[in-house]
Design a protein around this motif. Structure first.
Motif, PDB file in Angstrom:
ATOM      1  N   ALA A 191       4.295   3.558  -1.243  1.00 15.19           N
ATOM      2  CA  ALA A 191       5.008   2.297  -1.450  1.00 15.19           C
ATOM      3  C   ALA A 191       5.659   1.839  -0.145  1.00 15.19           C
ATOM      4  N   HIS A 192       6.264   2.765   0.588  1.00 13.87           N
ATOM      5  CA  HIS A 192       6.881   2.418   1.876  1.00 13.87           C
ATOM      6  C   HIS A 192       5.836   1.912   2.859  1.00 13.87           C
ATOM      7  N   TRP A 193       4.669   2.545   2.849  1.00 18.68           N
ATOM      8  CA  TRP A 193       3.570   2.145   3.740  1.00 18.68           C
ATOM      9  C   TRP A 193       3.202   0.681   3.523  1.00 18.68           C
ATOM     10  N   HIS A 194       3.246   0.257   2.257  1.00 15.56           N
ATOM     11  CA  HIS A 194       2.862  -1.112   1.923  1.00 15.56           C
ATOM     12  C   HIS A 194       4.023  -2.097   1.980  1.00 15.56           C
ATOM     13  N   LEU A 195       5.239  -1.590   1.893  1.00 16.44           N
ATOM     14  CA  LEU A 195       6.405  -2.478   1.947  1.00 16.44           C
ATOM     15  C   LEU A 195       6.927  -2.671   3.365  1.00 16.44           C
ATOM     16  N   ALA A 196       6.921  -1.606   4.152  1.00 16.92           N
ATOM     17  CA  ALA A 196       7.521  -1.694   5.486  1.00 16.92           C
ATOM     18  C   ALA A 196       6.723  -0.982   6.569  1.00 16.92           C
ATOM     19  N   GLY A 197       5.642  -0.354   6.210  1.00 21.39           N
ATOM     20  CA  GLY A 197       4.842   0.383   7.174  1.00 21.39           C
ATOM     21  C   GLY A 197       3.669  -0.413   7.696  1.00 21.39           C
ATOM     22  N   GLU A 198       2.626   0.313   8.130  1.00 21.79           N
ATOM     23  CA  GLU A 198       1.465  -0.327   8.741  1.00 21.79           C
ATOM     24  C   GLU A 198       0.715  -1.264   7.799  1.00 21.79           C
ATOM     25  N   ARG A 199       0.796  -1.008   6.493  1.00 24.02           N
ATOM     26  CA  ARG A 199       0.092  -1.846   5.532  1.00 24.02           C
ATOM     27  C   ARG A 199       0.934  -3.026   5.023  1.00 24.02           C
ATOM     28  N   ALA A 200       2.157  -3.156   5.484  1.00 27.86           N
ATOM     29  CA  ALA A 200       3.002  -4.258   5.020  1.00 27.86           C
ATOM     30  C   ALA A 200       2.379  -5.590   5.434  1.00 27.86           C
TER      31      ALA A 200
END
Length: 210
Positions: A191-200
């Motif tokens: 979830a973090h990856w998509h919210l604030a990481g490379e996948r955001a």
């Protein structure tokens, strides 16, 4: 990032918080729960020595609510998937959450309880493994390797438990909580990856599947 993207991403985090807080709360509210003597499901089964109306509400209700809320995270996993393998992981992930809710709907005395529990644990491992493979194919090799490590740890815990005697012997709560913790860690990390990481997403929407 749209509101739908944010809600979907945070739904994964909320699902983990709901289920884990409710489960730990149920263990603390129980008059006699013991990690080395009970299964977690004992907390949600009326009539057992460790269950009370409070523990059954927390444990069963937390699993049902967490499972339903977590299904919203499938939107992010699907829309942000960079290949077909990553998107394929959505199916076992959704199946695992249905199993999670099923454990809460069907207490341990019900015939469907065991199938629901197996669905949760097996579905979670398959979802993580498939997503890890998709990550590797998408170039996120480090992330894929760590995720596969979590899957192997999960399998290892159950292998250790199965090698020690009856699967339903006292203390089943130990491999159950370890497996839940590994799956929860992966969900929050993803979830973090998509919210604030490379996948955001940076263009106002979740990245279209490649």
């Amino acid at each position: 990032m749209t509101d739908v993207d944010r809600v979907s991403g945070w739904a994964g985090v909320a699902s983990v918080l709901l289920t884990n807080v409710a489960t730990v709360g149920a263990t603390l509210a129980s008059p006699s729960f013991a990690w080395t003597g009970n299964a977690l499901s004992d907390l949600g089964q009326p009539g057992t020595a460790v269950a009370t109306p409070v523990t059954t509400l927390l444990f069963d209700g937390g699993l049902v609510l967490g499972g339903v809320v977590g299904l919203a995270f499938t939107y992010t996993l699907w829309m942000a998937g960079e290949n077909a393998v990553e998107r394929l992981a959505v199916l076992p992930f959704a199946v695992a959450l249905v199993g999670m809710a099923g454990v809460g709907v069907f207490p341990s005395s019900r015939p469907l309880h065991a199938p629901a529990a197996l669905t949760l644990y097996l579905g979670s491992m398959v979802a993580m493994a498939v997503y890890a493979l998709g990550n590797v194919l998408a170039g996120a090799r480090g992330r894929g390797a760590v995720t596969l490590g979590l899957v192997l740890a999960h399998v290892g815990v159950w292998w250790w438990w199965a090698s020690g005697g009856s699967l339903t012997r006292g203390g089943l709560a130990i491999p159950e909580i370890v497996g839940a913790a590994l799956f929860s860690a992966w969900v929050v990390w993803t979830a973090h990856w998509h919210l604030a990481g490379e996948r955001a997403p940076t263009d106002g929407r979740v990245a279209a599947p490649g």
